[in-house]
Design a protein around this motif. Structure first.
Motif, PDB file in Angstrom:
ATOM      1  N   TYR A  35      25.903  50.761  39.083  1.00 64.75           N
ATOM      2  CA  TYR A  35      26.277  49.878  37.974  1.00 64.75           C
ATOM      3  C   TYR A  35      26.712  48.551  38.582  1.00 64.75           C
ATOM      4  O   TYR A  35      27.416  48.528  39.591  1.00 64.75           O
ATOM      5  CB  TYR A  35      27.436  50.462  37.168  1.00 64.75           C
ATOM      6  CG  TYR A  35      27.145  51.808  36.567  1.00 64.75           C
ATOM      7  CD1 TYR A  35      26.669  51.917  35.267  1.00 64.75           C
ATOM      8  CD2 TYR A  35      27.344  52.974  37.301  1.00 64.75           C
ATOM      9  CE1 TYR A  35      26.398  53.167  34.719  1.00 64.75           C
ATOM     10  CE2 TYR A  35      27.080  54.220  36.758  1.00 64.75           C
ATOM     11  CZ  TYR A  35      26.605  54.311  35.461  1.00 64.75           C
ATOM     12  OH  TYR A  35      26.339  55.543  34.923  1.00 64.75           O
ATOM     13  N   PHE A  60      28.616  44.963  37.621  1.00 60.33           N
ATOM     14  CA  PHE A  60      29.428  44.175  36.708  1.00 60.33           C
ATOM     15  C   PHE A  60      29.756  42.868  37.409  1.00 60.33           C
ATOM     16  O   PHE A  60      29.636  42.769  38.630  1.00 60.33           O
ATOM     17  CB  PHE A  60      30.732  44.909  36.361  1.00 60.33           C
ATOM     18  CG  PHE A  60      30.526  46.232  35.680  1.00 60.33           C
ATOM     19  CD1 PHE A  60      30.148  46.289  34.354  1.00 60.33           C
ATOM     20  CD2 PHE A  60      30.720  47.414  36.372  1.00 60.33           C
ATOM     21  CE1 PHE A  60      29.969  47.510  33.721  1.00 60.33           C
ATOM     22  CE2 PHE A  60      30.540  48.636  35.747  1.00 60.33           C
ATOM     23  CZ  PHE A  60      30.168  48.688  34.413  1.00 60.33           C
ATOM     24  N   TRP A 115      33.771  52.062  43.860  1.00 57.76           N
ATOM     25  CA  TRP A 115      33.627  50.680  43.430  1.00 57.76           C
ATOM     26  C   TRP A 115      34.142  49.730  44.496  1.00 57.76           C
ATOM     27  O   TRP A 115      35.016  50.052  45.259  1.00 57.76           O
ATOM     28  CB  TRP A 115      34.302  50.431  42.092  1.00 57.76           C
ATOM     29  CG  TRP A 115      35.780  50.659  42.029  1.00 57.76           C
ATOM     30  CD1 TRP A 115      36.414  51.836  41.738  1.00 57.76           C
ATOM     31  CD2 TRP A 115      36.808  49.692  42.249  1.00 57.76           C
ATOM     32  NE1 TRP A 115      37.765  51.642  41.757  1.00 57.76           N
ATOM     33  CE2 TRP A 115      38.034  50.340  42.075  1.00 57.76           C
ATOM     34  CE3 TRP A 115      36.801  48.338  42.577  1.00 57.76           C
ATOM     35  CZ2 TRP A 115      39.254  49.678  42.208  1.00 57.76           C
ATOM     36  CZ3 TRP A 115      38.016  47.676  42.718  1.00 57.76           C
ATOM     37  CH2 TRP A 115      39.227  48.358  42.527  1.00 57.76           C
ATOM     38  N   GLU A 135      39.154  42.080  33.168  1.00 59.73           N
ATOM     39  CA  GLU A 135      37.924  42.624  32.600  1.00 59.73           C
ATOM     40  C   GLU A 135      37.309  43.685  33.520  1.00 59.73           C
ATOM     41  O   GLU A 135      36.842  44.722  33.058  1.00 59.73           O
ATOM     42  CB  GLU A 135      36.909  41.511  32.339  1.00 59.73           C
ATOM     43  CG  GLU A 135      37.306  40.554  31.234  1.00 59.73           C
ATOM     44  CD  GLU A 135      38.258  39.443  31.700  1.00 59.73           C
ATOM     45  OE1 GLU A 135      38.592  39.380  32.910  1.00 59.73           O
ATOM     46  OE2 GLU A 135      38.679  38.655  30.855  1.00 59.73           O
ATOM     47  N   VAL A 136      37.324  43.410  34.815  1.00 59.68           N
ATOM     48  CA  VAL A 136      36.754  44.361  35.774  1.00 59.68           C
ATOM     49  C   VAL A 136      37.533  45.669  35.747  1.00 59.68           C
ATOM     50  O   VAL A 136      36.941  46.753  35.678  1.00 59.68           O
ATOM     51  CB  VAL A 136      36.732  43.764  37.199  1.00 59.68           C
ATOM     52  CG1 VAL A 136      36.467  44.828  38.242  1.00 59.68           C
ATOM     53  CG2 VAL A 136      35.697  42.655  37.286  1.00 59.68           C
ATOM     54  N   GLU A 184      39.355  46.870  33.388  1.00 56.12           N
ATOM     55  CA  GLU A 184      39.118  47.542  32.107  1.00 56.12           C
ATOM     56  C   GLU A 184      37.745  48.210  32.090  1.00 56.12           C
ATOM     57  O   GLU A 184      37.584  49.320  31.563  1.00 56.12           O
ATOM     58  CB  GLU A 184      39.272  46.553  30.960  1.00 56.12           C
ATOM     59  CG  GLU A 184      40.723  46.171  30.738  1.00 56.12           C
ATOM     60  CD  GLU A 184      40.928  45.018  29.780  1.00 56.12           C
ATOM     61  OE1 GLU A 184      39.933  44.343  29.399  1.00 56.12           O
ATOM     62  OE2 GLU A 184      42.089  44.760  29.426  1.00 56.12           O
ATOM     63  N   GLN A 185      36.727  47.560  32.683  1.00 60.04           N
ATOM     64  CA  GLN A 185      35.397  48.165  32.767  1.00 60.04           C
ATOM     65  C   GLN A 185      35.424  49.429  33.622  1.00 60.04           C
ATOM     66  O   GLN A 185      34.738  50.409  33.321  1.00 60.04           O
ATOM     67  CB  GLN A 185      34.387  47.161  33.326  1.00 60.04           C
ATOM     68  CG  GLN A 185      34.043  46.063  32.352  1.00 60.04           C
ATOM     69  CD  GLN A 185      33.264  44.928  32.997  1.00 60.04           C
ATOM     70  OE1 GLN A 185      33.386  44.647  34.178  1.00 60.04           O
ATOM     71  NE2 GLN A 185      32.452  44.254  32.182  1.00 60.04           N
ATOM     72  N   LEU A 186      36.206  49.412  34.681  1.00 63.14           N
ATOM     73  CA  LEU A 186      36.317  50.608  35.532  1.00 63.14           C
ATOM     74  C   LEU A 186      36.921  51.767  34.753  1.00 63.14           C
ATOM     75  O   LEU A 186      36.492  52.917  34.904  1.00 63.14           O
ATOM     76  CB  LEU A 186      37.135  50.309  36.782  1.00 63.14           C
ATOM     77  CG  LEU A 186      36.474  49.379  37.795  1.00 63.14           C
ATOM     78  CD1 LEU A 186      37.474  48.941  38.859  1.00 63.14           C
ATOM     79  CD2 LEU A 186      35.266  50.050  38.432  1.00 63.14           C
ATOM     80  N   GLN A 202      36.749  52.159  31.449  1.00 63.19           N
ATOM     81  CA  GLN A 202      35.758  52.562  30.449  1.00 63.19           C
ATOM     82  C   GLN A 202      34.656  53.407  31.089  1.00 63.19           C
ATOM     83  O   GLN A 202      34.268  54.450  30.559  1.00 63.19           O
ATOM     84  CB  GLN A 202      35.164  51.337  29.768  1.00 63.19           C
ATOM     85  CG  GLN A 202      34.168  51.680  28.691  1.00 63.19           C
ATOM     86  CD  GLN A 202      33.609  50.439  28.013  1.00 63.19           C
ATOM     87  OE1 GLN A 202      33.966  49.304  28.331  1.00 63.19           O
ATOM     88  NE2 GLN A 202      32.713  50.658  27.069  1.00 63.19           N
ATOM     89  N   LEU A 203      34.161  52.976  32.227  1.00 62.95           N
ATOM     90  CA  LEU A 203      33.118  53.727  32.919  1.00 62.95           C
ATOM     91  C   LEU A 203      33.639  55.100  33.344  1.00 62.95           C
ATOM     92  O   LEU A 203      32.930  56.107  33.231  1.00 62.95           O
ATOM     93  CB  LEU A 203      32.611  52.936  34.121  1.00 62.95           C
ATOM     94  CG  LEU A 203      31.364  53.453  34.811  1.00 62.95           C
ATOM     95  CD1 LEU A 203      30.177  53.513  33.858  1.00 62.95           C
ATOM     96  CD2 LEU A 203      31.029  52.574  36.013  1.00 62.95           C
ATOM     97  N   GLU A 240      33.665  57.478  30.502  1.00 63.66           N
ATOM     98  CA  GLU A 240      32.324  57.983  30.189  1.00 63.66           C
ATOM     99  C   GLU A 240      31.843  59.012  31.213  1.00 63.66           C
ATOM    100  O   GLU A 240      31.251  60.026  30.846  1.00 63.66           O
ATOM    101  CB  GLU A 240      31.331  56.823  30.143  1.00 63.66           C
ATOM    102  CG  GLU A 240      31.563  55.862  29.007  1.00 63.66           C
ATOM    103  CD  GLU A 240      30.724  54.600  29.121  1.00 63.66           C
ATOM    104  OE1 GLU A 240      29.734  54.583  29.887  1.00 63.66           O
ATOM    105  OE2 GLU A 240      31.069  53.608  28.439  1.00 63.66           O
TER     106      GLU A 240
END
Length: 146
Positions: free
Chosen positions: A3, A5, A21, A34-35, A37-39, A41-42, A45
């Motif tokens: 992934y 980002f 990551w 943002e990064v 928060e994306q971590l 969220q991922l 999932e």
């Protein structure tokens, strides 16, 4: 699976349930929240059990970001139930001290094995439960992707 980002590249290995990551663009401090928060969220999932956080090239972490990590982000990270966390140490002393402070505050409430590393292969070996071939294979996959 890879992934990409802004500022971060992520590899997820389903066999190990490992989310690896790395901050890849130290010039973009604006994407910090943002990064992270994306971590989260991922991770929600993919449901990893292990994290390899390569923060060696993370930009300088401001006091505002340190506070946000501690007060807002860390409580959300705890709910992921990560069992093993390997951290590749930041190259800057400032970030090392900020990270140590964050971890010191988090450890009493986090049930996670955690280790600091200076070399990625050592971190992968630890996360792969001492399976050197698995660690080497993940490293090759990472190098091919980035």
């Amino acid at each position: 699976m890879i992934y990409r980002f802004p500022c971060v590249t992520v590899l997820f290995d389903a066999n190990l349930r490992l989310l690896w990551w790395k901050w890849v663009d130290a010039s973009k401090d604006v994407a910090f929240k943002e990064v992270f928060e994306q971590l989260l969220q991922l991770s929600d999932e993919l449901k990893p059990f292990r994290w390899l956080a390569d923060v060696s090239s993370l930009p300088a972490v401001s006091l505002i970001h340190q506070h946000w990590l501690s007060e807002s982000w860390l409580p959300q990270y705890r709910r992921l139930h990560i069992q093993a966390l390997a951290i590749l140490l930041p190259s800057s002393l400032h970030n090392q001290l900020a990270l140590e402070n964050l971890v010191d505050n988090a450890l009493p409430t986090t049930h996670c094995d955690m280790q600091y590393f200076t070399e990625v292969l050592a971190a992968l070996d630890w996360l792969a439960l001492m399976d050197e071939e698995c660690a080497a294979q993940l490293h090759r996959q990472w190098l091919a992707a980035v």
